[in-house]
Design a protein around this motif. Structure first.
Motif, mmCIF file in Angstrom:
data_model
loop_
_atom_site.group_PDB
_atom_site.id
_atom_site.type_symbol
_atom_site.label_atom_id
_atom_site.label_comp_id
_atom_site.label_asym_id
_atom_site.label_seq_id
_atom_site.Cartn_x
_atom_site.Cartn_y
_atom_site.Cartn_z
ATOM 1 N N ARG A 313 12.504 -23.808 58.478
ATOM 2 C CA ARG A 313 12.614 -22.499 57.928
ATOM 3 C C ARG A 313 11.573 -22.190 57.289
ATOM 4 N NH1 ARG A 313 15.823 -22.776 52.315
ATOM 5 N NH2 ARG A 313 15.030 -24.731 51.432
ATOM 6 N N SER A 314 10.478 -22.933 57.471
ATOM 7 C CA SER A 314 9.191 -22.576 56.613
ATOM 8 C C SER A 314 8.313 -21.422 57.162
ATOM 9 C CB SER A 314 8.285 -23.903 56.737
ATOM 10 O OG SER A 314 7.637 -23.944 58.224
ATOM 11 N N LEU A 1528 23.335 -29.042 60.633
ATOM 12 C CA LEU A 1528 24.105 -29.082 59.366
ATOM 13 C C LEU A 1528 23.342 -28.676 58.178
ATOM 14 C CD1 LEU A 1528 25.834 -32.694 60.089
ATOM 15 C CD2 LEU A 1528 26.916 -30.432 59.861
ATOM 16 N N HIS A 1529 21.967 -29.283 58.258
ATOM 17 C CA HIS A 1529 21.094 -28.549 57.074
ATOM 18 C C HIS A 1529 21.105 -26.996 57.130
ATOM 19 C CE1 HIS A 1529 19.530 -32.638 56.917
ATOM 20 N NE2 HIS A 1529 18.957 -32.236 55.706
ATOM 21 N N HIS A 1530 21.008 -26.455 58.144
ATOM 22 C CA HIS A 1530 20.857 -24.991 58.425
ATOM 23 C C HIS A 1530 22.182 -24.123 57.806
ATOM 24 C CE1 HIS A 1530 19.218 -21.146 59.435
ATOM 25 N NE2 HIS A 1530 20.012 -20.941 60.178
ATOM 26 N N ILE A 1531 23.198 -24.767 58.481
ATOM 27 C CA ILE A 1531 24.415 -24.045 58.142
ATOM 28 C C ILE A 1531 24.898 -23.964 56.840
ATOM 29 C CG2 ILE A 1531 26.063 -25.639 58.612
ATOM 30 C CD1 ILE A 1531 26.149 -22.146 59.751
ATOM 31 N N ILE A 1532 24.591 -24.931 55.917
ATOM 32 C CA ILE A 1532 25.088 -25.000 54.686
ATOM 33 C C ILE A 1532 23.970 -24.234 53.462
ATOM 34 C CG2 ILE A 1532 26.284 -27.206 54.897
ATOM 35 C CD1 ILE A 1532 23.927 -28.942 53.555
ATOM 36 N N GLN A 1537 23.552 -19.054 50.744
ATOM 37 C CA GLN A 1537 22.850 -17.951 50.678
ATOM 38 C C GLN A 1537 23.669 -16.537 50.939
ATOM 39 O OE1 GLN A 1537 19.646 -17.117 49.874
ATOM 40 N NE2 GLN A 1537 19.915 -14.984 50.173
ATOM 41 N N GLY A 1538 24.952 -17.101 51.698
ATOM 42 C CA GLY A 1538 25.901 -16.002 51.985
ATOM 43 C C GLY A 1538 25.132 -15.047 53.114
ATOM 44 N N SER A 1545 16.951 -19.909 49.204
ATOM 45 C CA SER A 1545 18.214 -20.446 49.558
ATOM 46 C C SER A 1545 18.653 -21.434 48.841
ATOM 47 C CB SER A 1545 18.800 -20.430 50.989
ATOM 48 O OG SER A 1545 18.346 -18.968 51.508
ATOM 49 N N LYS A 1546 19.774 -21.448 48.245
ATOM 50 C CA LYS A 1546 20.289 -22.718 47.529
ATOM 51 C C LYS A 1546 21.681 -23.187 48.167
ATOM 52 C CE LYS A 1546 16.946 -22.391 44.499
ATOM 53 N NZ LYS A 1546 16.167 -21.327 44.845
#
Length: 1596
Positions: A313-314, A1528-1532, A1537-1538, A1545-1546
């Motif tokens: 995501r960088s 899993l990292h991405h979806i959470i 973020q919604g 994003s947190k």
């Protein structure tokens, strides 16, 4: 202050108090000693002295060389012993080190010593890396910023110096300084100075100097940045080896990524000021590779200091100018590989085929906005989204504008618009997706529209595609005039809205018709289409004042075609023959500059129109007996002389003259227009849009403003005008009348007429427009104003009945108040109906939006705050659980009601005796009204009933009727509810006293006959609703059924049906008969009112009531009575405005509880001849014989019908595949025929559709032909006398093997029964080459019972296209069915998955399983081309198609899939689970509870395979599921973020806690991959970031 001190002072980590600390000078001197720099320099010395100049040392003035490095530690420890505060000394030491790094980075020996010193201090644990490294990086950034300023200053100084001296002065810089010097060396000699002849030479010289200075400065700066970053990276590599905090790792990572992403920034010196690229490969590689070393060390899986996901995501992979560096290229390629693997879990199989079908009237957006329900009608709608590279759904006009034409995303968008134009969804849908073309936007509207997903170019292309499609259809000699009429309506709507540039549209249409499709324009249909819109303001501007008006006009005129073979007596042919003349005449009147290009022959032809009008048109023609040519000529006149034509129509409708309204006093004379025949649809359909708009305005003037009572013919013609062009002609009546004249609605006659038109003519139109809720709010205002007002019963009851119909027509969530706050303004009756509507909606269609689920509780509280009702247990048993849980705790206050009656009974009876005795004085009525209490007046009817005792002569009916008229409608309603309670109470009392049930019911019947039939004192519809709501009383439904079978009521219903004529009122061609007011409404409602009725009738008020009675009977298992009710009133129910929906909803609401006989009776309520049922459907619902599940051929034909009529067609230019190449050729080889065409060998289509496209008025319920086909399929499925399990099993069996069945039937593209072509681009088997393995994994079984001989040809698609679209159709169909079917689908999906051989075969290697699962989970559109489809691939694609159409509430049941598949015993099965459920998680991101639940189940599946106690067949390394970990990292992050993941994003802390708990049961190596998804800030960068944010928030 010396140079080093100034540098450190600039760093944010240095405290001002440390600048003058005595230890600072000693530390600086010590380091200068070992660096070989002399004592602390003066400010200017650091800028001028060369790097190798000898300098004095503080402690060793006579030593020429610095001490040996090994001595440094001893010297430092000695210095350390001189100060008492070690922590303070450490801080100062770090500050000095940072300043020295910045100063000495471009001096290799000094830089090496600094590295040595850091390693030495690190060994004694003296450096606090968690403070040192962030401070260092911050100082580096500050130094780089100062370097940028220096570069600019150097160029500016050099340029100004050169200009002033008129010479080019060489620039000297000090290589030892980070800031380049801009001072010149010496002065030029006289011989070196050129004579300047003019100012141009001076300017040119100055420019050269500036460019040279900038270039040299950038080179020096690039070298300085390189050395500084390289040294920083080396230091970081030392520090990272220590145990750093997660926050430090994260900060280092951010700096490194920022350097890499911005590596080619101009201010870094990599591009000079004149734009010429200057890159030193050696310089760039040095710092860049050091930076990469740091990154690899941070993301190293063994340590996992930073999750590799942070690289995904960088944005590093998006840098435009990738430097020529193999190491960086390798990293970017790895990022791409892992990103693609992760993004796959976000995307559904065949997601590019997911597109709105418009098979339901619901507007379901693909994005979620957190807004209250009352704001939903005004929200922008995003019917599709565009997947990002991370798989996230994206939207926005800026994104849509960037999509290249011809791409897969472009084709999907145009496919959606094209399907919308064909199927004509709600105009509300169009208004919420369209954007005004940029050329028409006001200058104040800047910036892109956030929720938009279509552009004006996309809409333009789709419109042209539809025109070309209709032209081809016209050329095939098909009668498609109705299709042109429907399209012209929406075409007018689209052009008027300004969603596409008209000039650009004409240009592209000319190119299309003169290019590829140059042979299809043979008729004047395009000219006619443009003549419809020529008076639109945007079009008139384009033809009158636009710069390209002449060119545009010439192009418009070029569409004219002469059709020599047209029928002169056919109205359409006549219109098309003269329409060019109409167009020329209109353009002639617009602008003088374009007259030279007009066709004189067509202008002269206009005289024929005038001659016909003078000879026939101006005379009063009998419009009911006009010949076809006259109809055609009148249509032509509507284009040239709209105003005279309008006056003619109005004259037709008033040709019978006027008469006085009978029964009025001389002073109250009211004139009424006499009745004539309304204009037929066949005549209205050809009117120009301009005439229709004029007519509507003129008729509204006559209907609502004129003092003359209009005729029914005028009202009927007006409603037909609105129904015939629903997109162009619709207007919201209350809003429009209020805008025209606010006082109009204060006139009772106007309000009554508007309410009658809405209740009995335009209710389906408002639902189609998506305006039912708005209308409900407007009507509620009327109800609220009148319910407490005495005497206004007629308007109130009509408004209440309309509101009942509106509420019952809503099949989506709605707020009971426009403002959304406060108690409802509904009456008690409407409150109860609202609860019932919610129950039906939730149970039969689910709640579509997650926000609606949040506001549901608020809405229930609003209703229950003013309603005292409690629903019976039998009713609650069928309520959805959401409602049942809320309502079951309510206290039944019926006992209290009876107690209140008993307390007031004596007083009430006394008052009733005085008021209602046969000898009572009429004057006592006024006394009663003014002196009685409201709590006693509510028992008036109950008291009268007790006094009557079945004998009407016992009471004074005149006084009773007068009181009921004089009180407010609210009090009448209260009387009805108390009458029901007291009546049922006394039935029980009489039975307890020994009276027979028959006698008691006869007495009750006689009493009620007095109220409803003899004197017509109470509204029957409200009483019936109150009675059936007491269905827990055993006598309530008996009394209700007896009322509905009363001969008086049956006679009224019979008379109503006779007077009303055909239920399809738009087909009525005879004169309407106006019913007398008293006969139509009864004594109570008519009373003093003399305004005549149009369509209103007491019988018609029962139409919304009978279905609710039916619900109560079925809830009480009174199936025989329900059957009798339908039998008695089936003809009457044909007038129900939404009877199709009513039948569909009852079948869904009570699915599994209805006997076959009652199902058949329900179906007979429909007009079966107009419903596109399957041909074989009747034989499977026959009451004779045992229930038999239909063969697979029946279900396959059902799906095929959906493919042909509901699923958006694949255009000739669209690509069904997710890649280009051969698949595109396969899928583009055919196009689907238009809706509703009769099938044949050359014209495929649905087997039972009627010829031609239907207009809206022909299918007002459900609304469009697409909706009719889909809902008919739903009704068929719900009516079958077999279980949901059998039906779902049959559908799944078809889908699992669909490709092989179609291909092996001989209709396949490859023409081979087995195997793959030699030229296939895919490997031959999932296991890497084993043919037997491949054949076993494929879906190769033929589906028994399907007649495939003509199956593909009936669709118009190739078998590859058809197989993919059948999966989409099946998913869509299952999503419309009740949850009973969903449960079976989840069971079937689990069964198919578990029965896959390679998931059960424990002997297969991990490599074979990975290969197998990879091919098994391939998009069916990929697999279909090579006949490599698998059962799992098809079932997952089916589930994904199902998910994409499922309402949000029903997604709660999807977790059953994971439950059914557990325990998961292999990585292959784990991947299947993630592939099924992963793409669903983005939709659940707005529903936190459901998201957590699904995530928890996915983690449980992960534990099944990688848990500490997992029993897997073969050990699997954790690295093999890196893509799942990334996902899993991405979806959470997405959920936190919604929406699309941002750099900011947190994560939610509860999500981290959930994953942390699950991770505790995983193997250590897998736990390590999830190390940062925990709540411990000492091990997780995300938890640490949350802790920091919380601390900042608390501080602020």
């Amino acid at each position: 202050m010396d140079q080093s001190q100034r540098t450190v002072a600039a760093t944010p980590s240095s405290s001002r108090s440390y600048q003058f600390h005595p230890a600072r000078a000693a530390i600086i001197d010590l380091f200068n000693l070992y660096l070989g720099r002399g004592s602390r320099q003066k400010p200017d010395e650091s800028l001028r002295d060369p790097p190798n100049k000898s300098q004095k040392r503080v402690h060793a003035p006579n030593r020429d060389l610095p001490p040996r490095n090994e001595q440094f530690l001893l010297d430092f420890e000695l210095l350390q012993s001189q100060f008492n505060d070690p922590e303070q000394l450490r801080t100062i030491t770090e500050s000095v080190l940072i300043s020295l790094v910045v100063q000495c980075s471009n001096h290799a020996p000094r830089a090496e010593f600094l590295l040595f010193a850091l390693r030495t201090l690190c060994r004694i644990s003296y450096i606090n890396w968690d403070t040192f490294l962030p401070s260092l990086l911050s100082s580096v950034s500050a130094a780089e910023a100062s370097l940028s300023q220096g570069v600019q200053a150097a160029a500016a100084t050099a340029g100004s110096s050169a200009t002033s001296s008129q010479s080019v002065v060489p620039v000297s810089v000090n290589p030892t300084s980070l800031l380049p010097s801009a001072h010149g060396i010496g002065s030029p000699s006289a011989s070196e100075v050129k004579s300047v002849e003019n100012g141009q030479q001076i300017a040119r010289a100055g420019q050269i100097v500036r460019e040279n200075a900038m270039r040299n400065s950038q080179r020096i700066r690039a070298a300085a940045v390189n050395s500084l970053r390289q040294l920083s990276c080396k230091i970081i590599l030392i520090g990272v080896e220590s145990s750093l905090k997660p926050v430090t790792h994260a900060e280092i990572f951010q700096y490194m990524m920022n350097w890499l992403v911005n590596w080619d920034r101009r201010d870094l010196g990599t591009e000079d000021s004149v734009g010429k690229s200057w890159r030193s490969e050696k310089t760039l590689a040095e710092w860049l590779r050091s930076c990469l070393d740091v990154i690899w060390l941070l993301v190293e899986e063994g340590e996992s200091r930073i999750p590799f996901y942070e690289l995904l995501r960088s944005g590093l992979q998006f840098i435009e100018n990738i430097p020529d560096d193999e190491a960086l290229f390798t990293l970017i390629m790895e990022i791409h590989r892992r990103r693609d693997a992760m993004a796959m879990h976000m995307l559904m199989l065949d997601q590019h085929l997911h597109c709105p079908s418009f098979g339901t009237h619901r507007i379901v957006s693909q994005i979620t906005a957190n807004v209250p329900p009352e704001a939903v009608p005004h929200l922008r709608h995003s019917p599709i989204t565009y997947p990002s590279v991370l798989g996230e759904p994206l939207y926005g006009e800026d994104l849509a504008m960037s999509i290249p034409k011809g791409s897969l995303d472009w084709e999907r968008a145009v496919r959606c618009i094209r399907h919308a134009i064909r199927t004509t969804p709600s105009p509300d849908w169009w208004k919420r997706v369209l954007v005004v073309a940029p050329c028409y936007r006001p200058s104040t509207q800047a910036g892109p529209i956030p929720g938009a997903v279509f552009t004006s170019d996309m809409i333009c292309e789709a419109i042209i595609d539809r025109i070309v499609e209709l032209l081809k259809l016209t050329n095939s000699d098909a009668n498609c005039w109705q299709e042109w009429l429907v399209f012209s309506d929406i075409f007018f709507f689209l052009i008027k809205s300004g969603c596409t540039d008209f000039v650009d549209f004409i240009d592209k249409l000319v190119l299309r018709l003169n290019g590829v499709d140059n042979h299809i324009l043979r008729t004047n249909h395009v000219t006619w289409l443009l003549a419809q819109i020529i008076r639109v303001e945007l079009v008139m501007t384009a033809l009158n004042s636009d710069a390209k008006k002449v060119e545009t006009t010439r192009k418009i005129l070029s569409f004219h075609r002469e059709d020599r073979n047209s029928d002169p007596n056919n109205p359409q042919s006549v219109l098309l023959d003269f329409v060019s003349s109409c167009q020329n005449l209109r353009i002639w009147s617009l602008s003088t500059t374009t007259r030279a290009y007009l066709n004189n022959e067509q202008l002269l032809k206009g005289k024929q129109i005038d001659e016909w009008w003078r000879s026939k048109g101006e005379r009063m023609m009998d419009y009911m007996n006009m010949d076809d040519r006259s109809i055609g000529m009148f249509w032509v006149v509507s284009y040239t002389m709209a105003q005279p034509a309008c006056e003619t129509v109005i004259n037709w409708l008033s040709s019978a003259g006027m008469a006085e309204l009978p029964g009025l006093q001389p002073n109250d004379r009211v004139m009424m227009t006499q009745e004539v025949t309304p204009l037929p649809m066949s005549l209205l359909s050809g009117f120009s849009m301009n005439l229709c708009l004029k007519l509507a305005l003129q008729m509204e003037e006559a209907l609502f403003v004129s003092q003359v009572v209009p005729s029914i013919a005028m009202v009927e013609t007006y409603t037909r005008l609105l129904l015939i062009s629903p997109h162009s002609m619709f207007r919201s009546h209350f809003s429009q009348l209020a805008q025209r004249n606010a006082s109009l609605l204060s006139k009772p006659g106007v309000t009554l007429l508007v309410l009658e038109i809405l209740n009995y003519r335009l209710l389906p139109l408002y639902r189609y427009q998506g305006k039912s809720k708005t209308l409900m709010y407007d009507v509620t205002k009327i109800i609220s104003a009148l319910k407490g007002k005495r005497g206004d019963h007629r308007i109130f009851r009509l408004a209440e009945n309309l509101c009942m119909n509106l509420i019952l027509s809503l099949r989506d969530f709605f707020s009971v108040k426009r403002e959304g706050k406060g108690p409802t303004e509904f009456t008690e009756t409407l409150n109860r109906i609202t609860i019932m509507t919610l129950a039906i909606t939730i149970k039969t269609r689910g709640i579509a939006d997650p926000d609606h689920m949040v506001y549901l509780q608020t809405m229930l509280e609003q209703i229950l705050a003013t309603s005292q009702h409690t629903w019976s247990e039998k009713t609650m048993r069928h309520f959805p659980s959401l409602l049942r849980e809320t309502l079951k705790g309510r206290v039944d206050k019926r006992g209290l009601s009876i107690q209140a009656w008993q307390q007031a009974e004596t007083t009430v009876i006394n008052q009733c005796t005085q008021l209602l005795s046969p000898s009572a004085e009429p004057a006592y009525v006024s006394t009663y009204l003014s002196h009685s209490f409201p709590q006693h007046r509510q028992y008036l009817c109950a008291g009268a009933c007790l006094l009557m005792q079945g004998h009407a002569e016992n009471i004074n009916s005149t006084n009773l009727a007068r009181v009921l008229r004089e009180v407010s409608p609210e009090e009448v309603t209260a009387n009805i509810y108390t009458l029901v309670d007291v009546l049922l109470h006394h039935v029980h009392v009489d039975l307890q006293q020994g009276q027979s049930l028959e006698a008691v019911l006869d007495k009750a019947g006689a009493n009620l006959a007095f109220f409803f039939w003899t004197h017509e004192m109470l509204p029957l519809d409200i009483f019936l609703l109150a009675l059936i709501d007491r269905d827990d009383d055993p006598h309530a439904l008996i009394i209700a059924m007896s009322l509905l079978k009363t001969p008086d009521l049956l006679l009224r219903i019979k008379n109503y049906c006779q007077n009303r004529g055909s239920p399809e009122h738009w087909l009525v061609t005879q004169v309407f008969k106006r019913n007398e007011l008293q006969k139509a409404l009864g004594n109570h409602l008519s009373w003093k009112d003399r305004y005549p009725t149009f369509f209103d009738d007491i019988a018609a008020r029962l139409l919304p009531v009978i279905p609710l009675v039916l619900y109560r009977l079925i809830e009480n298992n009174a199936m025989e009575q329900a059957d009798n009710l339908l039998l008695a009133h089936s003809h009457f129910l044909a007038y129900h405005p939404l009877r199709f929906t009513f039948v569909r909803d009852i079948l869904a609401y009570f699915y599994g509880h209805l006997p076959g006989k009652l199902v058949l009776r329900m179906l007979k309520v429909l007009d079966l001849s107009k419903i596109p049922f399957s041909e074989s459907f009747p034989q499977y619902i026959s009451p004779t014989g045992a229930p038999v599940c239909p063969p697979l051929d029946y279900f396959a034909s059902l799906l095929l019908n959906l493919v042909n009529n509901v699923i958006p067609p694949l255009s000739s230019s669209s690509n069904c595949s997710s890649r280009s190449g051969s698949m595109a050729d396969i899928l583009n080889s055919s196009a689907r025929p238009p809706h509703g065409k009769t099938p044949g060998t050359s014209q495929p289509g649905p087997a039972n559709a009627s010829e031609g496209q239907k207009a809206f008025y022909q299918i007002q319920d459900p609304g469009t032909y697409t909706q009719l086909v889909l809902e008919t399929a739903v009704i068929e499925i719900l009516s079958l006398p077999v279980s949901a399990a059998q039906i779902v099993s049959s559908l799944v069996q078809i889908i699992v093997n669909i490709q092989s069945t179609l291909i092996q039937s001989g209709n396949g593209f490859h023409g081979a029964a087995n195997g793959v072509g030699q030229g296939s681009v895919l490997p031959t088997s999932p296991s890497g080459g084993s043919t037997d393995s491949m054949s076993a994994s494929r879906s190769t079984c033929l589906i028994p019972g399907i007649n495939t001989a003509s199956f593909v040809s009936r669709s118009g698609y190739t078998c590859q296209q058809l197989s993919c679209l059948l999966i989409q159709a099946c998913g869509l169909l299952l999503a419309q069915l009740p949850p009973d079917f969903h449960v079976q689908l989840y069971l079937e999906a689990a069964r198919v998955t578990r029965e896959t051989w390679w998931l059960k075969d424990g002997k297969r290697s991990q490599g074979e399983l990975d290969s197998a699962v990879g091919y098994a989970l391939m998009d069916p559109t990929w697999a279909a081309q090579d006949n490599t489809s698998t059962a799992i691939g098809n079932i997952v694609a089916l589930l994904h198609a199902f998910f994409s159409n499922l309402p949000q509430e029903w997604l709660d049941g999807t977790n059953a899939i994971i439950t059914n598949l557990r325990p998961v015993t292999s990585v292959a099965m784990l991947r299947v689970v993630f592939r099924i459920m992963g793409p669903l998680l983005p939709r659940l991101a707005s529903t936190h509870t459901l998201f957590n639940k699904t995530l928890m189940l996915l983690l449980s599946a992960l534990v099944d395979v990688f848990g500490k106690t997992a029993q897997t067949t073969a050990p699997v390394e954790a690295s093999q599921i890196a893509d799942l970990i990334d996902f899993l990292h991405h979806i959470i992050h997405y959920e936190g973020q919604g929406g699309a993941v941002q750099t900011s994003s947190k994560l939610r802390p509860d999500i981290l806690a959930l994953i942390g708990r699950a991770a505790e049961t995983l193997r250590p190596d897998v736990q390590h991959l999830l190390a940062h998804l925990k709540t411990n800030p000492n091990s997780s960068i995300y938890a640490a970031a949350h802790q920091q944010n919380t601390a900042k928030t608390n501080t602020s």
